[in-house]
Design a protein around this motif. Structure first.
Motif, short mmCIF file in Angstrom:
data_model
loop_
_atom_site.label_atom_id
_atom_site.label_comp_id
_atom_site.label_asym_id
_atom_site.label_seq_id
_atom_site.Cartn_x
_atom_site.Cartn_y
_atom_site.Cartn_z
N GLN A 277 4.02 5.60 -5.58
CA GLN A 277 4.17 5.60 -7.04
C GLN A 277 2.96 6.21 -7.73
O GLN A 277 3.08 7.02 -8.65
N GLY A 278 1.78 5.81 -7.30
CA GLY A 278 0.57 6.35 -7.92
C GLY A 278 0.41 7.84 -7.63
O GLY A 278 0.05 8.62 -8.51
N GLY A 279 0.71 8.22 -6.39
CA GLY A 279 0.61 9.63 -6.01
C GLY A 279 1.57 10.50 -6.84
O GLY A 279 1.22 11.60 -7.26
N LEU B 109 0.03 10.88 -10.31
CA LEU B 109 -1.12 11.79 -10.30
C LEU B 109 -0.68 13.24 -10.08
O LEU B 109 -1.25 14.16 -10.67
N LEU C 259 -7.24 6.15 -6.18
CA LEU C 259 -6.68 6.27 -7.53
C LEU C 259 -5.16 6.04 -7.52
O LEU C 259 -4.62 5.40 -8.44
N ALA C 260 -4.50 6.54 -6.48
CA ALA C 260 -3.05 6.33 -6.38
C ALA C 260 -2.73 4.86 -6.14
O ALA C 260 -1.81 4.30 -6.75
N ALA C 261 -3.49 4.20 -5.27
CA ALA C 261 -3.27 2.78 -5.01
C ALA C 261 -3.46 1.98 -6.29
O ALA C 261 -2.71 1.03 -6.58
N LEU D 262 0.83 -1.20 0.00
CA LEU D 262 0.00 0.00 0.00
C LEU D 262 0.87 1.26 0.00
O LEU D 262 0.64 2.18 -0.78
N ALA E 252 -6.44 -0.09 0.58
CA ALA E 252 -7.01 1.26 0.37
C ALA E 252 -8.51 1.23 0.68
O ALA E 252 -9.04 2.14 1.33
N THR F 137 -3.02 9.34 3.82
CA THR F 137 -4.06 8.34 4.12
C THR F 137 -3.48 6.93 4.20
O THR F 137 -3.95 6.11 4.98
N GLN G 85 -3.13 3.17 -9.53
CA GLN G 85 -2.05 3.45 -10.48
C GLN G 85 -0.73 2.86 -10.01
O GLN G 85 0.01 2.26 -10.79
N GLY G 86 -0.41 3.07 -8.74
CA GLY G 86 0.85 2.54 -8.22
C GLY G 86 0.84 1.02 -8.20
O GLY G 86 1.84 0.37 -8.55
N GLY G 87 -0.29 0.44 -7.80
CA GLY G 87 -0.40 -1.03 -7.77
C GLY G 87 -0.23 -1.62 -9.16
O GLY G 87 0.42 -2.66 -9.34
N ALA H 190 -2.44 10.82 -0.82
CA ALA H 190 -2.22 9.37 -0.89
C ALA H 190 -1.28 8.91 0.22
O ALA H 190 -1.54 7.91 0.90
N ALA I 77 -2.67 -3.41 -2.60
CA ALA I 77 -2.87 -1.96 -2.54
C ALA I 77 -4.36 -1.62 -2.58
O ALA I 77 -4.84 -0.78 -1.80
N ALA J 20 2.69 1.62 -3.37
CA ALA J 20 1.74 1.94 -4.44
C ALA J 20 1.23 3.37 -4.29
O ALA J 20 1.11 4.11 -5.28
N ASN K 49 -8.17 10.28 -3.80
CA ASN K 49 -6.77 10.27 -4.22
C ASN K 49 -6.05 9.01 -3.77
O ASN K 49 -5.21 8.46 -4.49
N LEU K 50 -6.38 8.52 -2.57
CA LEU K 50 -5.78 7.27 -2.12
C LEU K 50 -6.17 6.11 -3.04
O LEU K 50 -5.32 5.32 -3.47
#
Lengths: 216, 216
Positions: free
Chosen positions: A176-178, A181, B172-174, A170, B198, A197, B176-178, A194, B194, A173, B169-170
């Motif tokens: 990386q996702g944050g 974005l 969507l980031a989880a 978590l 989340a 949280t 994309q990052g996942g 991200a 992830a 991810a 945001n959490l």
């Protein structure tokens, strides 16, 4: 067969050779981080590092050998930072918050993203044979978080119910996702949200109610 | 000045023209998703779509116009899926779990990643002028989650303490990052972990204890 495309291993170089190789590598990492792998060419790299074409070719005979070395270089920097005393091996919530603060205040985060993640994203669909190097780098990165969470469990700060690998995934991810974005939005908020949280979630497993405040 | 590089707007095309344009776009999206933007060239696209060079040039005079259209096409598909009845506009924890299950069982997730996110990552450092299109697509995507969370608050399923934008945001980031981590690891576990954690975190804000079970 492969001798024509294999660079000399760094440990076989003279100290002057090692310095030249390091200078090329540092410039290559910077160019690739700023402009991307595809837009980085030999001409720019030669000029930035102040080396000749034959020197460049000597140390990095192919783009693949250069990209592999840059992955290793960026991974080394990321891992060294994460393992540094600054974050006390992630043995407390404060350490995780300090880590998030560090990246949220890193101004290049939403310009160029993660040094390693953005490189991975850019090349993962190409034919460059760099997959094992990338996978190993991210495995080590995940381990830093997982080991920290396990340490917090041993120290009695985190419930044994928490799954260290899941939470490490978590955190990584969300990071990386944050980063992606935030790059897209040209705004640090998605990364900040991200990470905050994700750490809030780790903190829901806190054993002491004192440290269980959301967004504390 | 720009007329030589601007494609005809789709609504000005005949129905046959629209069909040809749609066929090119679909093939371009597939090629770019599989091989990446840089490895996709006109020759492959012409062959895949069964069109001539002049036809291709008529509908998409530049790579930028093609990439812009592909971003719009992929965004449309992602948003349509997310807004579909399948996920009941994200008005329950079950909907979020169904969403995670859908992507975790999507076999291309850890081969080629997110159709939109992997494209964004690949081109965000290039000179292609596609930033606004990307930013707008991700804004709309985030809104789907944020609106769902606000709806759950109005329905009394989620505490008013939850911050809908932060949680969106959490999520969507989880995602994309996942996706990136799963691609790198060639293993679905990072994405699965992830997304599950989340959503677990969103669920810590549940108003009813029945639905507050972790990993339920």
């Amino acid at each position: 067969m492969t001798t024509t495309t294999t660079a000399p291993p760094p440990h076989k170089l003279t100290s002057k050779g090692q310095a030249t190789r390091a200078r090329i590598l540092e410039q290559a990492a910077e160019l690739i981080y700023t402009k991307g792998v595809h837009a980085t060419n030999n001409e720019q790299l030669r000029r930035a590092a102040g080396v000749s074409g034959s020197q460049l070719n000597h140390y990095f005979p192919t783009k693949e050998s250069l990209v592999l070395a840059v992955i290793g270089w960026q991974a080394e920097r990321v891992l060294t930072l994460h393992r540094s005393e600054r974050f006390t091996r992630f043995d407390s919530f404060d350490a995780f918050r300090a880590w998030a603060d560090f990246y949220v205040s890193y101004e290049r985060a939403y310009q160029e993203g993660c040094t390693l993640g953005s490189l991975a994203s850019e090349i993962i669909k190409t034919d460059l044979d760099v997959h094992d190097e990338l996978a190993s780098s991210f495995d080590q990165w995940r381990s830093v978080f997982r080991d920290g969470i396990e340490r917090m469990q041993r120290l009695g700060r985190l419930s044994a119910e928490a799954d260290p690998t899941q939470l490490a995934n978590l955190l990584l991810a969300a990071f990386q996702g944050g980063m992606l974005l935030s790059q897209v939005a040209r705004d640090i908020t998605p990364l900040k949200d991200a990470l905050q949280t994700a750490i809030d979630h780790v903190q829901t497993f806190a054993t002491s109610p004192d440290t269980d405040g959301r967004g504390a």
